[in-house]
Design a protein around this motif. Structure first.
Motif, PDB file in Angstrom:
ATOM      1  N   LEU A 204      31.966 -60.008  13.570  1.00  0.00           N
ATOM      2  CA  LEU A 204      30.784 -59.260  13.968  1.00  0.00           C
ATOM      3  C   LEU A 204      29.576 -60.167  14.189  1.00  0.00           C
ATOM      4  O   LEU A 204      29.429 -61.192  13.512  1.00  0.00           O
ATOM      5  CB  LEU A 204      30.444 -58.212  12.907  1.00  0.00           C
ATOM      6  CG  LEU A 204      31.484 -57.110  12.715  1.00  0.00           C
ATOM      7  CD1 LEU A 204      31.087 -56.219  11.547  1.00  0.00           C
ATOM      8  CD2 LEU A 204      31.646 -56.285  13.986  1.00  0.00           C
ATOM      9  N   PRO A 205      28.701 -59.784  15.103  1.00  0.00           N
ATOM     10  CA  PRO A 205      27.437 -60.521  15.264  1.00  0.00           C
ATOM     11  C   PRO A 205      26.601 -60.441  13.992  1.00  0.00           C
ATOM     12  O   PRO A 205      26.758 -59.523  13.176  1.00  0.00           O
ATOM     13  CB  PRO A 205      26.747 -59.785  16.420  1.00  0.00           C
ATOM     14  CG  PRO A 205      27.801 -58.974  17.072  1.00  0.00           C
ATOM     15  CD  PRO A 205      28.821 -58.657  16.026  1.00  0.00           C
ATOM     16  N   LEU A 206      25.701 -61.394  13.840  1.00  0.00           N
ATOM     17  CA  LEU A 206      24.877 -61.474  12.640  1.00  0.00           C
ATOM     18  C   LEU A 206      24.118 -60.180  12.379  1.00  0.00           C
ATOM     19  O   LEU A 206      23.990 -59.743  11.229  1.00  0.00           O
ATOM     20  CB  LEU A 206      23.903 -62.651  12.773  1.00  0.00           C
ATOM     21  CG  LEU A 206      23.018 -62.963  11.560  1.00  0.00           C
ATOM     22  CD1 LEU A 206      23.866 -63.327  10.358  1.00  0.00           C
ATOM     23  CD2 LEU A 206      22.041 -64.085  11.907  1.00  0.00           C
ATOM     24  N   SER A 207      23.632 -59.534  13.440  1.00  0.00           N
ATOM     25  CA  SER A 207      22.837 -58.315  13.282  1.00  0.00           C
ATOM     26  C   SER A 207      23.642 -57.149  12.716  1.00  0.00           C
ATOM     27  O   SER A 207      23.074 -56.219  12.146  1.00  0.00           O
ATOM     28  CB  SER A 207      22.229 -57.912  14.629  1.00  0.00           C
ATOM     29  OG  SER A 207      23.250 -57.659  15.586  1.00  0.00           O
ATOM     30  N   TRP A 208      24.965 -57.190  12.893  1.00  0.00           N
ATOM     31  CA  TRP A 208      25.819 -56.110  12.402  1.00  0.00           C
ATOM     32  C   TRP A 208      26.240 -56.302  10.950  1.00  0.00           C
ATOM     33  O   TRP A 208      26.692 -55.353  10.293  1.00  0.00           O
ATOM     34  CB  TRP A 208      27.082 -56.010  13.263  1.00  0.00           C
ATOM     35  CG  TRP A 208      26.910 -55.236  14.532  1.00  0.00           C
ATOM     36  CD1 TRP A 208      26.274 -55.646  15.662  1.00  0.00           C
ATOM     37  CD2 TRP A 208      27.382 -53.906  14.798  1.00  0.00           C
ATOM     38  NE1 TRP A 208      26.325 -54.671  16.620  1.00  0.00           N
ATOM     39  CE2 TRP A 208      27.004 -53.587  16.116  1.00  0.00           C
ATOM     40  CE3 TRP A 208      28.097 -52.964  14.063  1.00  0.00           C
ATOM     41  CZ2 TRP A 208      27.307 -52.361  16.707  1.00  0.00           C
ATOM     42  CZ3 TRP A 208      28.411 -51.742  14.644  1.00  0.00           C
ATOM     43  CH2 TRP A 208      28.006 -51.446  15.955  1.00  0.00           C
TER      44      TRP A 208
ATOM     45  N   LEU B  99      28.993 -54.689   6.010  1.00  0.00           N
ATOM     46  CA  LEU B  99      29.470 -54.960   4.658  1.00  0.00           C
ATOM     47  C   LEU B  99      29.258 -53.752   3.759  1.00  0.00           C
ATOM     48  O   LEU B  99      30.102 -53.423   2.916  1.00  0.00           O
ATOM     49  CB  LEU B  99      28.758 -56.188   4.083  1.00  0.00           C
ATOM     50  CG  LEU B  99      29.049 -57.526   4.779  1.00  0.00           C
ATOM     51  CD1 LEU B  99      28.197 -58.644   4.167  1.00  0.00           C
ATOM     52  CD2 LEU B  99      30.525 -57.880   4.696  1.00  0.00           C
ATOM     53  N   GLY B 100      28.138 -53.068   3.929  1.00  0.00           N
ATOM     54  CA  GLY B 100      27.907 -51.851   3.166  1.00  0.00           C
ATOM     55  C   GLY B 100      28.853 -50.732   3.565  1.00  0.00           C
ATOM     56  O   GLY B 100      29.381 -50.008   2.710  1.00  0.00           O
ATOM     57  N   ALA B 101      29.104 -50.595   4.873  1.00  0.00           N
ATOM     58  CA  ALA B 101      30.012 -49.547   5.349  1.00  0.00           C
ATOM     59  C   ALA B 101      31.430 -49.787   4.864  1.00  0.00           C
ATOM     60  O   ALA B 101      32.136 -48.850   4.484  1.00  0.00           O
ATOM     61  CB  ALA B 101      29.971 -49.483   6.875  1.00  0.00           C
ATOM     62  N   GLY B 102      31.886 -51.054   4.876  1.00  0.00           N
ATOM     63  CA  GLY B 102      33.233 -51.353   4.390  1.00  0.00           C
ATOM     64  C   GLY B 102      33.392 -51.028   2.930  1.00  0.00           C
ATOM     65  O   GLY B 102      34.432 -50.514   2.492  1.00  0.00           O
ATOM     66  N   SER B 103      32.361 -51.308   2.141  1.00  0.00           N
ATOM     67  CA  SER B 103      32.396 -50.962   0.717  1.00  0.00           C
ATOM     68  C   SER B 103      32.348 -49.450   0.521  1.00  0.00           C
ATOM     69  O   SER B 103      33.069 -48.893  -0.304  1.00  0.00           O
ATOM     70  CB  SER B 103      31.221 -51.622  -0.005  1.00  0.00           C
ATOM     71  OG  SER B 103      31.223 -53.016   0.187  1.00  0.00           O
ATOM     72  N   ALA B 104      31.494 -48.784   1.290  1.00  0.00           N
ATOM     73  CA  ALA B 104      31.373 -47.333   1.176  1.00  0.00           C
ATOM     74  C   ALA B 104      32.659 -46.637   1.572  1.00  0.00           C
ATOM     75  O   ALA B 104      33.033 -45.609   0.988  1.00  0.00           O
ATOM     76  CB  ALA B 104      30.220 -46.833   2.051  1.00  0.00           C
ATOM     77  N   ALA B 105      33.360 -47.171   2.566  1.00  0.00           N
ATOM     78  CA  ALA B 105      34.599 -46.541   3.021  1.00  0.00           C
ATOM     79  C   ALA B 105      35.641 -46.502   1.919  1.00  0.00           C
ATOM     80  O   ALA B 105      36.403 -45.535   1.798  1.00  0.00           O
ATOM     81  CB  ALA B 105      35.153 -47.292   4.232  1.00  0.00           C
TER      82      ALA B 105
END
Length: 422
Positions: free
Chosen positions: A145-149, A154-160
């Motif tokens: 992923l680009p730096l801005s993403w 990382l939060g979305a992957g943990s939340a999932a």
């Protein structure tokens, strides 16, 4: 305090070669689905404790030991899985991990003796988790992923992962009543195979040094990267702090359902308590991912661990009712995997994406040593004292320790004057 930006390494050497359909959104979606599917069955293990122990005539310590083996092998396998993913690509490791995980769940459903339980729920699922859990998903995000993403991804992957817990906790209670615990485990095993096609989306290339003026990070060997990290004070403090996260999460995941039943709270309420942990972690992980890009990651981690300690004190001292149990589930859910975005983000800031899967795997090994002790000691102390009280207060003390140990961490890239030797 504004967080230090990640080092100026070149993720474009990976992301620029992606097929057109593998947009950042598609990568995040596929990674989140893998995290959700792989974390779900593991988070529901506590709901099989009583049934397996009663039906098989085992002491609680038998199931606790299997869960402890699972956690420690997940941790031991993670640096190796990460190194293989860094070297040969994430997809191959995800496929092998998912197959091992599925086989472990199916064998666990048919385990007739403690050895079979230890081999299935412990060894196979433990190594399966090392190969297909959210850890590798986060590493893939860092590479693709680009730096801005990255912070929000990382939060979305943990939340999932915790959304998987939200789904699987009440689903497990329902399925056990409808088709029995053995069939429920076998169904979960079959569901793990969904990871195989999803893993193609996270395909990363084999690690090769770029031809155009490679940076020190890009040419660094695995051995050099590991030596650099283990000699870095802030990295070692991060490793020590993540031990506490593992202790808290594993103890609560495996033993909270029984703790609630022992205090007169029904299994149905216990299922919703665990579901609330997963639901509220959606918000907690996403907020942690957002704030880890805005404020000091070490200070954010310190605040999270301090809040855990305070919440556990309140849970232990207040009268236990369905309402306080549900409130605890919501509160601890906000703090559940909120440690992962700033922790993985610190690894990325300090060392870059080149060996992130392996270096975060070492940090995660410490997490799983804590998980092993949290699960195993809880079962051992419960069998000997008939209570979880000592473990709860140990969790409070460890939370205070973690709050302190993160404060000196320096959020900045390591200095590399020259490229590492190849």
């Amino acid at each position: 305090m504004t967080a230090t930006p990640a080092p100026a390494v070149r993720p474009a050497t990976v992301s620029a070669s992606l097929p057109g359909w593998r947009t950042p959104g598609v990568i995040v979606l596929a990674g989140c689905l893998i995290a959700m599917i792989s974390f779900g069955p593991r988070s529901a293990m506590g709901f099989f404790t009583n049934e397996m122990s009663v039906d098989r005539g085992w002491a609680l310590a038998v199931f606790s030991l299997s869960a402890a083996i699972q956690n420690i092998l997940w941790g031991i396998g993670q640096p190796f899985a990460g190194a293989l993913a860094d070297r040969f690509g994430v997809t191959r490791v995800l496929v092998v991990g998912a197959v091992l995980y599925a086989a472990g769940l199916i064998w666990m459903a048919n385990a007739a003796d403690p050895f079979s339980l230890h081999m299935s729920a412990g060894v196979l699922i433990g190594f399966g988790l090392a190969g297909c859990s959210f850890n590798l998903v986060l590493a893939a995000f860092g590479k693709l992923l680009p730096l801005s993403w990255r912070p929000m991804a990382l939060g979305a992957g943990s939340a999932a992962g915790s959304f998987g817990q939200f789904l699987f906790a009440p689903l497990t209670v329902f399925l056990k009543g409808a088709i029995g615990w053995e069939a429920t485990l076998m169904l979960f095993g079959a569901a793990m195979l969904i990871v195989l096609p999803l893993s193609v989306v996270l395909m990363t290339p084999r690690a090769e040094a770029p031809a155009d003026a490679p940076s020190a990070a890009e040419t660094q060997t695995l051995k050099a990267a590991l030596a650099e990290a283990l000699g870095h004070r802030s990295y070692n403090l991060l490793v020590a702090g993540f031990f506490v996260c593992g202790f808290h999460l594993a103890f609560i995941t495996i033993h909270l359902p029984k703790y609630l039943v022992d205090h007169g709270i029904s299994n149905a309420v216990g299922g919703w308590v665990m579901a609330l942990i997963g639901l509220f972690n959606l918000a907690g992980s996403l907020l942690a991912g957002y704030w880890s890009g805005k404020v000091s990651k070490p200070y954010l981690l310190s605040a999270i661990y301090l809040a855990r300690a305070v919440l556990i004190v309140g849970f232990v001292l207040l009268p236990l009712t369905p309402l306080t149990a549900l409130a605890f589930g919501a509160g601890i859910g906000l703090l559940w995997l909120s440690t992962v975005p700033p922790t993985s983000g610190l690894v990325l800031v300090m060392f870059g994406p080149r060996w992130m899967a392996m270096l975060f795997g070492v940090v995660f090994l410490s997490h799983q040593v804590g998980s092993f002790l949290g699960v195993w000691l809880a079962g051992l102390l419960y069998d000997s004292t008939g209570s979880y009280d000592v473990v709860w207060w140990l969790g409070v003390a460890l939370g205070l320790f973690a709050a302190l140990v993160h404060l000196p961490i320096q959020e900045q890239p390591v200095a590399r004057a020259t490229p590492a030797s190849t």
